[in-house]
Design a protein around this motif. Structure first.
Motif, PDB file in Angstrom:
ATOM      1  N   ALA A  10      15.232 -52.635 -29.664  1.00  0.00           N
ATOM      2  CA  ALA A  10      15.827 -52.161 -28.442  1.00  0.00           C
ATOM      3  C   ALA A  10      14.835 -51.754 -27.475  1.00  0.00           C
ATOM      4  O   ALA A  10      15.170 -50.890 -26.413  1.00  0.00           O
ATOM      5  CB  ALA A  10      16.826 -51.115 -28.630  1.00  0.00           C
ATOM      6  N   SER A  11      13.510 -52.055 -27.715  1.00  0.00           N
ATOM      7  CA  SER A  11      12.380 -51.414 -26.845  1.00  0.00           C
ATOM      8  C   SER A  11      12.308 -52.550 -25.609  1.00  0.00           C
ATOM      9  O   SER A  11      11.702 -53.652 -25.822  1.00  0.00           O
ATOM     10  CB  SER A  11      11.161 -51.108 -27.608  1.00  0.00           C
ATOM     11  N   TRP A  12      12.188 -52.030 -24.256  1.00  0.00           N
ATOM     12  CA  TRP A  12      12.007 -52.793 -23.210  1.00  0.00           C
ATOM     13  C   TRP A  12      11.128 -52.082 -22.520  1.00  0.00           C
ATOM     14  O   TRP A  12      11.428 -51.013 -22.413  1.00  0.00           O
ATOM     15  CB  TRP A  12      13.273 -53.401 -22.365  1.00  0.00           C
ATOM     16  N   VAL A  61      11.494 -42.599 -19.493  1.00  0.00           N
ATOM     17  CA  VAL A  61      12.153 -43.143 -20.674  1.00  0.00           C
ATOM     18  C   VAL A  61      13.463 -42.856 -20.797  1.00  0.00           C
ATOM     19  O   VAL A  61      13.762 -41.702 -20.462  1.00  0.00           O
ATOM     20  CB  VAL A  61      11.167 -42.525 -22.078  1.00  0.00           C
ATOM     21  N   VAL A  62      14.418 -43.910 -21.253  1.00  0.00           N
ATOM     22  CA  VAL A  62      15.688 -43.658 -21.729  1.00  0.00           C
ATOM     23  C   VAL A  62      15.848 -43.806 -22.899  1.00  0.00           C
ATOM     24  O   VAL A  62      15.196 -44.711 -23.849  1.00  0.00           O
ATOM     25  CB  VAL A  62      16.612 -44.632 -20.750  1.00  0.00           C
ATOM     26  N   ILE A  63      16.614 -42.867 -23.685  1.00  0.00           N
ATOM     27  CA  ILE A  63      17.112 -42.744 -24.915  1.00  0.00           C
ATOM     28  C   ILE A  63      18.501 -42.982 -25.062  1.00  0.00           C
ATOM     29  O   ILE A  63      19.201 -42.482 -24.529  1.00  0.00           O
ATOM     30  CB  ILE A  63      16.581 -41.486 -25.695  1.00  0.00           C
ATOM     31  N   SER A  64      18.961 -44.007 -26.062  1.00  0.00           N
ATOM     32  CA  SER A  64      20.272 -44.134 -26.309  1.00  0.00           C
ATOM     33  C   SER A  64      21.183 -43.397 -27.459  1.00  0.00           C
ATOM     34  O   SER A  64      22.300 -42.751 -26.895  1.00  0.00           O
ATOM     35  CB  SER A  64      20.732 -45.738 -26.702  1.00  0.00           C
ATOM     36  N   HIS A  65      20.247 -42.934 -28.252  1.00  0.00           N
ATOM     37  CA  HIS A  65      20.860 -41.986 -29.351  1.00  0.00           C
ATOM     38  C   HIS A  65      19.731 -41.694 -30.217  1.00  0.00           C
ATOM     39  O   HIS A  65      18.640 -42.299 -30.118  1.00  0.00           O
ATOM     40  CB  HIS A  65      22.124 -42.750 -30.214  1.00  0.00           C
ATOM     41  N   ASN A  66      20.018 -41.049 -31.501  1.00  0.00           N
ATOM     42  CA  ASN A  66      18.987 -40.404 -32.126  1.00  0.00           C
ATOM     43  C   ASN A  66      18.916 -41.191 -33.331  1.00  0.00           C
ATOM     44  O   ASN A  66      17.844 -40.329 -34.237  1.00  0.00           O
ATOM     45  CB  ASN A  66      19.216 -38.908 -32.532  1.00  0.00           C
ATOM     46  N   GLY A 113      12.642 -50.689  -9.144  1.00  0.00           N
ATOM     47  CA  GLY A 113      12.206 -49.697  -7.853  1.00  0.00           C
ATOM     48  C   GLY A 113      11.041 -49.081  -7.929  1.00  0.00           C
ATOM     49  O   GLY A 113      10.914 -47.888  -7.443  1.00  0.00           O
ATOM     50  N   GLY A 114       9.987 -49.815  -8.242  1.00  0.00           N
ATOM     51  CA  GLY A 114       8.669 -49.301  -8.247  1.00  0.00           C
ATOM     52  C   GLY A 114       8.400 -48.690  -9.637  1.00  0.00           C
ATOM     53  O   GLY A 114       7.163 -47.954  -9.934  1.00  0.00           O
ATOM     54  N   LEU A 115       9.286 -48.348 -10.577  1.00  0.00           N
ATOM     55  CA  LEU A 115       9.085 -47.453 -11.665  1.00  0.00           C
ATOM     56  C   LEU A 115       8.773 -48.454 -12.875  1.00  0.00           C
ATOM     57  O   LEU A 115       9.383 -49.281 -13.184  1.00  0.00           O
ATOM     58  CB  LEU A 115      10.053 -46.456 -11.760  1.00  0.00           C
ATOM     59  N   THR A 116       8.022 -47.747 -13.741  1.00  0.00           N
ATOM     60  CA  THR A 116       8.098 -48.515 -15.194  1.00  0.00           C
ATOM     61  C   THR A 116       8.802 -47.706 -16.188  1.00  0.00           C
ATOM     62  O   THR A 116       8.199 -46.498 -16.356  1.00  0.00           O
ATOM     63  CB  THR A 116       6.511 -48.730 -15.748  1.00  0.00           C
ATOM     64  N   VAL A 117       9.887 -48.172 -16.804  1.00  0.00           N
ATOM     65  CA  VAL A 117      10.574 -47.445 -17.588  1.00  0.00           C
ATOM     66  C   VAL A 117      10.836 -48.060 -18.965  1.00  0.00           C
ATOM     67  O   VAL A 117      10.899 -49.173 -19.188  1.00  0.00           O
ATOM     68  CB  VAL A 117      12.281 -47.387 -17.016  1.00  0.00           C
ATOM     69  N   LEU A 118      10.616 -47.316 -19.976  1.00  0.00           N
ATOM     70  CA  LEU A 118      10.850 -47.614 -21.505  1.00  0.00           C
ATOM     71  C   LEU A 118      12.082 -47.368 -22.022  1.00  0.00           C
ATOM     72  O   LEU A 118      12.768 -46.272 -21.863  1.00  0.00           O
ATOM     73  CB  LEU A 118       9.720 -46.857 -22.266  1.00  0.00           C
ATOM     74  N   THR A 119      12.663 -48.249 -22.714  1.00  0.00           N
ATOM     75  CA  THR A 119      14.005 -48.057 -23.273  1.00  0.00           C
ATOM     76  C   THR A 119      13.797 -47.948 -24.831  1.00  0.00           C
ATOM     77  O   THR A 119      13.113 -48.681 -25.156  1.00  0.00           O
ATOM     78  CB  THR A 119      15.168 -49.204 -23.004  1.00  0.00           C
ATOM     79  N   ASP A 120      14.495 -46.934 -25.310  1.00  0.00           N
ATOM     80  CA  ASP A 120      14.206 -46.646 -26.781  1.00  0.00           C
ATOM     81  C   ASP A 120      12.934 -46.992 -27.468  1.00  0.00           C
ATOM     82  O   ASP A 120      12.729 -48.014 -28.475  1.00  0.00           O
ATOM     83  CB  ASP A 120      15.479 -47.247 -27.701  1.00  0.00           C
TER      84      ASP A 120
END
Length: 346
Positions: A101-103, A145-150, A108-115
């Protein structure tokens, strides 16, 4: 992860158990880094009961939690094609699949990591069957960074330790303390249907059919969900995190019409009696995509860790068949290899 929230029988999603749509809170905007007080438990958000003794006994008796040798035979054939990250500026929306689930999401000019999970192994699970699709040293500076759950396959402490402690983190309600204890200073906790803005990009937290637990004593003490990221011109990417199939997809699509890209899980679904409430199978993922009303779909949550009993290549094979049955254009399905990238057309 393979932790789940099922009954012992087939999955049931009766309409009378769904929340009253008229009672849903409106979309609200919160301040970045706001420290908030949360309920002790989010168990009232579950859409299926947690497993009981009989379900656990059946799982122990049947032992069907990993594929046999035949199901593992195709590991060398799993898609792994790492490449350079696409060039990106404030007008770019692009995704690169690092695995599971890591992307790496450029918006919008940002670099965002998911999980983000860059570890070779996670607790209670065999080592990765494909390498990480993007080397850590090849990442641009991480803006958020966005986190979906633990669960451990989505919240990986060794990976997070690599980040500067001032990295903005967007996390579910009740999970902020975990990050603040590790000295992260820019933690934004959100409830479902809440959002916050960072440098012109909006981060909205939306529901999922899942649950949370990291230890024996913290079941459902923090929330779980997905994220919708929207840039200034209104282009949006939905990251589902971990989820089963259910009514929330249609509601997310209603509240966020015209999602440009949906990142949806397709693996870790067998046996169905054990995992159906918390992990979509490939056919359900396509159904969820249609419920969302999204324009494009990219599958995830497969070909990285062996979390359940289906053969390792089966998720993609079933996804392609389900997609073909819809009659939708093939170019709307972004079945990227691990390490692959794609840029959303302007």
């Amino acid at each position: 992860m393979t932790e789940q929230a099922e009954q012992t029988g087939p999955a049931q999603h009766p309409a009378d158990t769904r929340p009253d749509r008229t009672a849903l809170p409106p979309r609200t905007t919160r301040l970045l880094g706001e420290v908030r007080i949360w309920p002790r438990s989010f168990a009232d958000r579950l859409t299926a009961p947690l497993p009981g003794v009989r379900a656990l006994a059946r799982l122990a008796r049947e032992g069907a939690v990993r594929p046999g040798p035949a199901g593992l035979r195709d590991i060398p054939l799993l898609p792994f094609e790492p490449g350079t990250l696409p060039e990106a500026d404030v007008t770019t929306v692009a995704v690169t699949w690092a695995g599971h689930a890591s992307w790496v999401l450029r918006i919008g000019g940002l670099t965002v990591l998911t999980d983000p999970v860059w570890s070779r192994r996670i607790l209670g699970t065999p080592a990765r069957i494909t390498p990480v699709g993007v080397r850590w040293e090849d990442l641009p500076p991480v803006d958020a960074v966005v986190i979906s759950h633990n669960h451990f396959d989505h919240l990986d402490a060794p990976t997070l330790r690599r980040l500067p402690r001032r990295t903005p983190l967007f996390v579910p309600a009740g999970l902020g303390r975990w990050f603040r204890r590790r000295r992260f200073t820019r933690v934004t906790e959100l409830d479902w249907w809440e959002g916050a803005e960072l440098d012109g990009v909006r981060f909205d937290f939306v529901p999922a059919h899942h649950w949370s637990r990291r230890t024996l004593l913290d079941t459902c003490r923090s929330l779980w969900g997905g994220w919708v990221l929207t840039d200034g011109p209104g282009r949006s990417v939905y990251f589902a995190g971990d989820t089963g199939y259910g009514h929330w997809f249609r509601e997310i699509g209603r509240r966020h019409p015209g999602i440009d890209l949906a990142l949806l899980p397709i693996g870790a679904y067998a046996p169905r009696w054990w995992l159906s409430d918390v992990h979509t199978d490939p056919e359900e993922a396509v159904r969820a995509f249609e419920d969302l009303g999204a324009r494009n779909m990219a599958p995830m949550h497969w070909a990285t860790f062996v979390l359940s009993a289906e053969p390792v290549r089966e998720p993609l094979e079933r996804l392609l068949a389900a997609w073909h049955r819809t009659g939708r254009p093939r170019h709307e399905l972004w079945d990227l290899p691990v390490g692959g990238s794609r840029v959303l057309a302007a």
